[in-house]
Write a protein that holds these residues in place. Sequence first.
Motif, PDB file in Angstrom:
ATOM      1  N   CYS A  98      22.139  -4.186  -3.962  1.00  0.00           N
ATOM      2  CA  CYS A  98      22.046  -6.067  -2.485  1.00  0.00           C
ATOM      3  C   CYS A  98      23.630  -6.287  -2.291  1.00  0.00           C
ATOM      4  N   TYR A 126      15.820 -17.393  -0.772  1.00  0.00           N
ATOM      5  CA  TYR A 126      14.684 -16.920  -1.738  1.00  0.00           C
ATOM      6  C   TYR A 126      13.590 -16.764  -0.076  1.00  0.00           C
ATOM      7  N   GLN A 128      13.929 -15.716   2.828  1.00  0.00           N
ATOM      8  CA  GLN A 128      13.466 -14.263   3.775  1.00  0.00           C
ATOM      9  C   GLN A 128      13.939 -13.122   2.525  1.00  0.00           C
ATOM     10  N   LEU A 129      14.003 -13.664   2.065  1.00  0.00           N
ATOM     11  CA  LEU A 129      13.467 -12.283   0.376  1.00  0.00           C
ATOM     12  C   LEU A 129      11.955 -12.368   0.971  1.00  0.00           C
ATOM     13  N   ARG A 133       9.887  -8.672   2.272  1.00  0.00           N
ATOM     14  CA  ARG A 133       9.489  -8.114   1.516  1.00  0.00           C
ATOM     15  C   ARG A 133       7.874  -7.751   2.908  1.00  0.00           C
ATOM     16  N   MET A 142      15.388  -2.583   3.113  1.00  0.00           N
ATOM     17  CA  MET A 142      14.766  -4.161   2.616  1.00  0.00           C
ATOM     18  C   MET A 142      12.867  -4.362   2.474  1.00  0.00           C
ATOM     19  N   GLN A 143      12.316  -3.445   3.127  1.00  0.00           N
ATOM     20  CA  GLN A 143      11.666  -4.320   2.631  1.00  0.00           C
ATOM     21  C   GLN A 143      11.198  -3.517   1.503  1.00  0.00           C
ATOM     22  N   LEU A 146      11.918  -4.158  -1.868  1.00  0.00           N
ATOM     23  CA  LEU A 146      11.740  -5.551  -2.113  1.00  0.00           C
ATOM     24  C   LEU A 146       9.653  -5.472  -2.485  1.00  0.00           C
ATOM     25  N   LEU A 154      12.513 -12.503  -7.489  1.00  0.00           N
ATOM     26  CA  LEU A 154      13.031 -12.840  -5.645  1.00  0.00           C
ATOM     27  C   LEU A 154      13.767 -14.195  -6.124  1.00  0.00           C
ATOM     28  N   ALA A 158      17.532 -15.004  -5.527  1.00  0.00           N
ATOM     29  CA  ALA A 158      18.453 -15.897  -4.750  1.00  0.00           C
ATOM     30  C   ALA A 158      18.982 -17.176  -4.984  1.00  0.00           C
TER      31      ALA A 158
END
Length: 296
Positions: A98, A126, A128-129, A133, A142-143, A146, A154, A158
């Motif tokens: 990150c 959280y 957004q993660l 995903r 990012m995908q 995650l 996750l 966060a």
Amino acid sequence: MNVTIKRAAQGMLALSCTLTLSAMAQTPSQPEPAAGGQPTESISTTPAGAADPARIPGADGATVEPKVTPAMPANPDNGENRVPVGVPGSLQARVAACTMCHGATGVQGADAFYPRIAGKPAEYLYQQLLRFREGRREYLPMQRLLVTLSDAYLHEIAVWFSQQKPEYPPSAPLNVSPDILKQGEQLVRHGAHDRNIPACVACHGENLKGMQPAIPGLTGLTNEYITAQMGAWQYGIRHSVDPDCMGEIARKMTSAEVQAVSAWLAVQDPGTPDKINAAARTPVVCGIQNESGARQ
């Protein structure tokens, strides 16, 4: 607007995930990846290329305790020392994937399109993660980072970033006219009620530091990042929990208004990492607040 979004996509997609995936790997205490995935390897503390003590003539093969390198402080001015090196296996070490983009402790990435995530509400981060995903926020690196990570992991990430409180770097001046900044301030503080566009401060707080449990602060963000995110909502690239209040608001705004708001927010003195505003009734219903337990 299209040029800005195109630049954002080109710059961000140029990242390579290959070298960062291992830092985000789940520890043995985390659930195994979904069916079809490979079990996560344990984290090695032996530097690559180092000889095995048991193979060195005369070595007794005794266990050698690894040396722990303390975390290096972030230097947001030149982008150095951005990846914290903590105790091997610690969460601080595991979020190195990150901080390679978002800066040590999430202070802000060296690239204008990587936002400050430090000190944001944990539930916002959280959500957004989860969206990354699931592909509701479209950014492939990012995908990929995650996709195998559990909800619990996750949430742990966060919470860690929400607890970081680094000082803000100074805002950068922009070559924009006073009239544009005046228009931006008008929309931020008062909105445009004739078109049902609420003031930014009505949800993000008078100090623009965000609202619990899941509305983010707007201070310390770059003009490029804010413009790109507003454009992503307008063109359906970014989605939040339904009802998607920000998507609805962004689509009511003109390109000139987006540019004015982005410019005004970007040049404001971010001040200090103040406390996030307590939950309160918002002028529009936001699904992310409902999802995070707020009453609206």
